[in-house]
Design an enzyme around this catalytic site. Structure first.
Site, PDB file in Angstrom:
ATOM      1  N   ARG A 171      -5.777  -6.344  15.457  1.00 31.97           N
ATOM      2  CA  ARG A 171      -4.537  -6.770  16.121  1.00 31.97           C
ATOM      3  C   ARG A 171      -4.142  -5.912  17.323  1.00 31.97           C
ATOM      4  O   ARG A 171      -4.746  -4.911  17.626  1.00 31.97           O
ATOM      5  CB  ARG A 171      -3.394  -6.803  15.113  1.00 31.97           C
ATOM      6  CG  ARG A 171      -3.062  -5.475  14.452  1.00 31.97           C
ATOM      7  CD  ARG A 171      -1.851  -5.685  13.533  1.00 31.97           C
ATOM      8  NE  ARG A 171      -1.458  -4.470  12.846  1.00 31.97           N
ATOM      9  CZ  ARG A 171      -1.877  -4.120  11.626  1.00 31.97           C
ATOM     10  NH1 ARG A 171      -2.730  -4.885  10.956  1.00 31.97           N
ATOM     11  NH2 ARG A 171      -1.451  -2.989  11.089  1.00 31.97           N
ATOM     12  N   ASP A 172      -3.067  -6.356  17.947  1.00 33.84           N
ATOM     13  CA  ASP A 172      -2.333  -5.660  19.012  1.00 33.84           C
ATOM     14  C   ASP A 172      -3.143  -5.521  20.309  1.00 33.84           C
ATOM     15  O   ASP A 172      -3.295  -4.417  20.854  1.00 33.84           O
ATOM     16  CB  ASP A 172      -1.868  -4.275  18.526  1.00 33.84           C
ATOM     17  CG  ASP A 172      -1.075  -4.341  17.229  1.00 33.84           C
ATOM     18  OD1 ASP A 172      -0.588  -5.430  16.899  1.00 33.84           O
ATOM     19  OD2 ASP A 172      -0.965  -3.304  16.541  1.00 33.84           O
TER      20      ASP A 172
ATOM     21  N   TRP B 176      16.437  -8.461  13.801  1.00 28.48           N
ATOM     22  CA  TRP B 176      15.449  -7.375  13.755  1.00 28.48           C
ATOM     23  C   TRP B 176      14.568  -7.335  15.002  1.00 28.48           C
ATOM     24  O   TRP B 176      14.094  -8.365  15.470  1.00 28.48           O
ATOM     25  CB  TRP B 176      14.551  -7.596  12.535  1.00 28.48           C
ATOM     26  CG  TRP B 176      13.270  -6.834  12.537  1.00 28.48           C
ATOM     27  CD1 TRP B 176      12.084  -7.202  13.124  1.00 28.48           C
ATOM     28  CD2 TRP B 176      13.019  -5.570  11.921  1.00 28.48           C
ATOM     29  NE1 TRP B 176      11.129  -6.236  12.894  1.00 28.48           N
ATOM     30  CE2 TRP B 176      11.674  -5.228  12.158  1.00 28.48           C
ATOM     31  CE3 TRP B 176      13.817  -4.689  11.165  1.00 28.48           C
ATOM     32  CZ2 TRP B 176      11.096  -4.050  11.682  1.00 28.48           C
ATOM     33  CZ3 TRP B 176      13.240  -3.521  10.690  1.00 28.48           C
ATOM     34  CH2 TRP B 176      11.894  -3.208  10.949  1.00 28.48           C
TER      35      TRP B 176
ATOM     36  N   TRP C 266      12.204  -7.085   8.788  1.00 29.95           N
ATOM     37  CA  TRP C 266      10.925  -7.569   9.320  1.00 29.95           C
ATOM     38  C   TRP C 266      10.567  -8.920   8.691  1.00 29.95           C
ATOM     39  O   TRP C 266      10.699  -9.100   7.486  1.00 29.95           O
ATOM     40  CB  TRP C 266       9.830  -6.540   9.020  1.00 29.95           C
ATOM     41  CG  TRP C 266       8.527  -6.856   9.672  1.00 29.95           C
ATOM     42  CD1 TRP C 266       8.145  -6.498  10.924  1.00 29.95           C
ATOM     43  CD2 TRP C 266       7.450  -7.622   9.123  1.00 29.95           C
ATOM     44  NE1 TRP C 266       6.882  -6.991  11.188  1.00 29.95           N
ATOM     45  CE2 TRP C 266       6.434  -7.689  10.101  1.00 29.95           C
ATOM     46  CE3 TRP C 266       7.244  -8.277   7.910  1.00 29.95           C
ATOM     47  CZ2 TRP C 266       5.233  -8.359   9.895  1.00 29.95           C
ATOM     48  CZ3 TRP C 266       6.046  -8.954   7.701  1.00 29.95           C
ATOM     49  CH2 TRP C 266       5.050  -8.982   8.689  1.00 29.95           C
TER      50      TRP C 266
ATOM     51  N   GLN D 261       8.769  -7.693  19.402  1.00 26.01           N
ATOM     52  CA  GLN D 261       8.637  -8.234  18.060  1.00 26.01           C
ATOM     53  C   GLN D 261      10.036  -8.520  17.535  1.00 26.01           C
ATOM     54  O   GLN D 261      10.915  -7.644  17.558  1.00 26.01           O
ATOM     55  CB  GLN D 261       7.916  -7.230  17.146  1.00 26.01           C
ATOM     56  CG  GLN D 261       6.419  -7.143  17.406  1.00 26.01           C
ATOM     57  CD  GLN D 261       5.674  -8.346  16.879  1.00 26.01           C
ATOM     58  OE1 GLN D 261       5.349  -8.428  15.705  1.00 26.01           O
ATOM     59  NE2 GLN D 261       5.390  -9.316  17.747  1.00 26.01           N
TER      60      GLN D 261
ATOM     61  N   TRP E 228       8.402   3.407  10.489  1.00 26.01           N
ATOM     62  CA  TRP E 228       8.159   2.431   9.425  1.00 26.01           C
ATOM     63  C   TRP E 228       8.627   2.922   8.059  1.00 26.01           C
ATOM     64  O   TRP E 228       8.848   2.122   7.156  1.00 26.01           O
ATOM     65  CB  TRP E 228       6.684   2.020   9.387  1.00 26.01           C
ATOM     66  CG  TRP E 228       6.370   0.925  10.361  1.00 26.01           C
ATOM     67  CD1 TRP E 228       5.517   0.996  11.418  1.00 26.01           C
ATOM     68  CD2 TRP E 228       6.922  -0.398  10.368  1.00 26.01           C
ATOM     69  NE1 TRP E 228       5.516  -0.208  12.093  1.00 26.01           N
ATOM     70  CE2 TRP E 228       6.370  -1.081  11.467  1.00 26.01           C
ATOM     71  CE3 TRP E 228       7.843  -1.069   9.563  1.00 26.01           C
ATOM     72  CZ2 TRP E 228       6.691  -2.401  11.774  1.00 26.01           C
ATOM     73  CZ3 TRP E 228       8.161  -2.390   9.881  1.00 26.01           C
ATOM     74  CH2 TRP E 228       7.589  -3.042  10.967  1.00 26.01           C
TER      75      TRP E 228
ATOM     76  N   GLU F  84      -2.541   1.332  15.199  1.00 26.12           N
ATOM     77  CA  GLU F  84      -1.916   0.127  15.724  1.00 26.12           C
ATOM     78  C   GLU F  84      -1.636   0.302  17.216  1.00 26.12           C
ATOM     79  O   GLU F  84      -1.617   1.418  17.728  1.00 26.12           O
ATOM     80  CB  GLU F  84      -0.593  -0.146  14.976  1.00 26.12           C
ATOM     81  CG  GLU F  84      -0.784  -0.301  13.473  1.00 26.12           C
ATOM     82  CD  GLU F  84       0.476  -0.677  12.710  1.00 26.12           C
ATOM     83  OE1 GLU F  84       1.509  -0.004  12.892  1.00 26.12           O
ATOM     84  OE2 GLU F  84       0.427  -1.645  11.928  1.00 26.12           O
TER      85      GLU F  84
ATOM     86  N   ASN G  71      10.986  -4.903  16.307  1.00 26.58           N
ATOM     87  CA  ASN G  71      10.115  -3.719  16.273  1.00 26.58           C
ATOM     88  C   ASN G  71       9.396  -3.589  17.612  1.00 26.58           C
ATOM     89  O   ASN G  71      10.092  -3.472  18.640  1.00 26.58           O
ATOM     90  CB  ASN G  71       9.234  -3.618  15.017  1.00 26.58           C
ATOM     91  CG  ASN G  71       8.333  -4.774  14.693  1.00 26.58           C
ATOM     92  OD1 ASN G  71       8.783  -5.849  14.363  1.00 26.58           O
ATOM     93  ND2 ASN G  71       7.031  -4.561  14.733  1.00 26.58           N
ATOM     94  N   ASP G  72       8.099  -3.568  17.672  1.00 22.52           N
ATOM     95  CA  ASP G  72       7.373  -3.154  18.885  1.00 22.52           C
ATOM     96  C   ASP G  72       7.797  -3.862  20.180  1.00 22.52           C
ATOM     97  O   ASP G  72       7.992  -5.079  20.173  1.00 22.52           O
ATOM     98  CB  ASP G  72       5.883  -3.452  18.743  1.00 22.52           C
ATOM     99  CG  ASP G  72       5.310  -3.084  17.393  1.00 22.52           C
ATOM    100  OD1 ASP G  72       5.988  -2.397  16.623  1.00 22.52           O
ATOM    101  OD2 ASP G  72       4.165  -3.500  17.116  1.00 22.52           O
TER     102      ASP G  72
END
Ligand code: FRU
Length: 506
Positions: free
Chosen positions: A164-165, A40, A67, A59, A308, A218, A42-43
């Site tokens: 976050r982020d 997997w 995830w 990610q 998502w 985000e 993601n970002d």
């Protein structure tokens, strides 16, 4: 408990357990978009250029194709398209996941983490436990190959479970580091300043203006862009991703145009002016590269191609998730205001293979020419200028086989669209099939379309990058037919340049 060392052997075990080796020839496997060999993603994270290499961290779940166990995967490229996979840079450790963040090269060694004249590459990311989200740093002294956690972590903790982020950049004006980070559930971007990447002071908050009322925020980014054609003029872009606020539902990437004075971002537009980077369903968590040399000067972003709403269900194996092509951004003035333009990074031209060029043909003539040339493919770049005339709906049928995807333009309303209703496998989520459009006025009666086709990824840059649509599709194997259509009247193909693109994985 899982330590970094234990993770290495667990990774090897995971690879054996899955019994998978990636060939990059699997069904749906993109050929010039980044995907991890297995598992997997993601970002995109930590995008940074250093010493001849573009770094893409991302990610990553080292243990499966959904995830979980979030860690920072890592790849490097000399040209933004051909990636070499490296070891996991920041693993999940002792139940603390490594969530999204950014990376910088601390060339002045403000952090003191450099050694013997070697500047540290510093990653700033979110340490996530089930209770808490705090900001941590890790550093590398060997061009990102090995990483050490800073012993004083976390460097920023406000006791918020959805903080976050962090995206960090060096701000020349105030000679310090600036961090944009979200309070996700409050839909706020908080800005912090630091002299050394370790001690952070709160500067200001932006939001929730312009935010979808039920969504979260985000992956923020903040950067300055020159205004095209206005020498000396520039503006700041605050980009932030909205977990559920996209016009076509689900996640999407918003931006604000305004000023940043070193402390505070102010939006030039009324709060209700929602600007979107991408009008497809599959572009999220975009981030721009740090460290781009001044003689290059481009602002280049990569986004995660997914949504998502159905990200954990997209039908691919042994990997899941993809990154967009790197995109160059420009800021240009239109009657409605300053807007971003996007184009694939010019390095894509290095992948161009067999070409087809057509000029000044009707749609039936163009179709005959495409057939006569035997031009087809599922890894393509198409660049067309279409004079709309009295056509009400004109465009391309791509990835044709048992199904097809439409990329077209309607005159009323004036919009470009991708229709993936009949694109192939679509039943894995009820919200997946559909048609996604973006407003676009023809330029002197001509619509310009640049379409990237990569097996299961379609990226459309229309109107010289003014209207962008990214959608995933999952056609049957060998759906490689290509043709044009025009409904309700005649359209003229002023020009079509088509290329087969070579695989970046060979
Ligand atoms: C965005 C996001 C980030 C978070 C990461 C976790 O897609 O939810 O906010 O850091 O993914 O994987």
């Amino acid at each position: 408990m899982r330590t970094a060392i234990a993770l290495g052997s667990a990774l090897a075990l995971a690879a054996v357990a899955f019994g998978q080796t990636a060939t990059y020839k699997e069904p749906h496997r993109p050929q010039f978009h980044f995907t991890p060999p297995t598992n997997w993603t993601n970002d995109p994270n930590g995008l940074v250029y250093h010493d001849g290499e573009w770094h893409l961290f991302y990610q990553y779940n080292p243990f499966g194709d959904r995830w979980g166990h979030m860690s920072w995967g890592h790849a490097v490229s000399p040209d933004l398209f051909r990636w070499r996979h490296l070891a996991v840079a920041i693993p999940e450790a002792e139940e603390v996941m490594a969530f999204s963040g950014s990376a910088v090269v601390d060339s002045r060694n403000t952090s003191g983490l450099g050694r013997a004249g070697r500047p540290p590459m510093v990653a700033i990311y979110t340490s996530r436990t089930s209770e808490d989200q705090t900001q941590s740093i890790a550093f590398s002294l060997d061009r990102g190959r090995t990483w050490t956690q800073y012993e004083g972590n976390p460097v920023l903790d406000v006791e918020d479970p959805a903080f976050r982020d962090p995206k960090v950049f060096w701000h020349e004006g105030t000679q310090r580091w600036i961090m944009a980070v979200v309070l996700a559930n409050q839909r706020k971007v908080s800005l912090y300043g630091s002299p050394d990447l370790k001690a952070w002071t709160h500067l200001s908050d932006f939001g929730p203006e312009g935010a979808h009322p039920v969504s979260n925020w985000e992956c923020p980014d903040l950067f300055e862009l020159p205004v095209e054609g206005e020498p000396g003029a520039s503006k700041w872009i605050l980009q932030v991703d909205s977990g559920r606020g996209h016009p076509w539902t689900g996640s999407g990437c918003q931006y604000f145009v305004g000023e940043f004075d070193g402390v505070r971002f102010t939006n030039d537009n009324p709060p209700e002016t929602a600007l979107w980077l991408d009008w497809g369903r599959d572009f999220y968590a975009a981030q721009s590269f740090a460290g781009v040399p001044t003689n290059d000067g481009r602002r280049i972003v990569i986004g995660w191609i997914n949504n998502w709403m159905y990200a954990n269900r997209t039908p691919t194996s042994p990997w899941r998730g993809a990154q967009s092509v790197p995109r160059q951004l420009q800021l240009k003035r239109f009657p409605e205001g300053l807007r971003l333009l996007q184009q694939p990074a010019s390095e894509i031209e290095g992948l161009r293979g067999r070409a087809l060029r057509l000029d000044d043909l009707s749609v039936p003539e163009a179709n005959r020419a495409i057939d006569d040339a035997g031009f087809r493919g599922d890894v393509l770049e198409l660049h067309a200028e279409i004079e709309v005339r009295d056509s009400s709906d004109v465009g391309f049928r791509i990835l044709r086989g048992a199904g097809e995807t439409l990329v077209g333009f309607t005159a009323a309303p004036a919009e470009v669209y991708v229709d993936r209703t009949k694109s192939g496998e679509a039943a894995f989520h009820e919200s997946f099939p559909g048609r996604h459009s973006a407003r676009l006025k023809p330029d002197n009666g001509i619509v310009e379309l640049r379409i990237l086709v990569d097996r299961s990824v379609v990226e459309v840059f229309a109107g010289r990058g003014r209207a962008v649509i990214t959608d995933r599709v999952f056609p049957q194997p060998s759906s490689d037919g290509l043709s044009l259509y025009s409904r309700g009247g005649e359209a003229r193909i002023v020009s079509l340049n088509a290329w087969k693109l070579r695989s970046a994985w060979e």
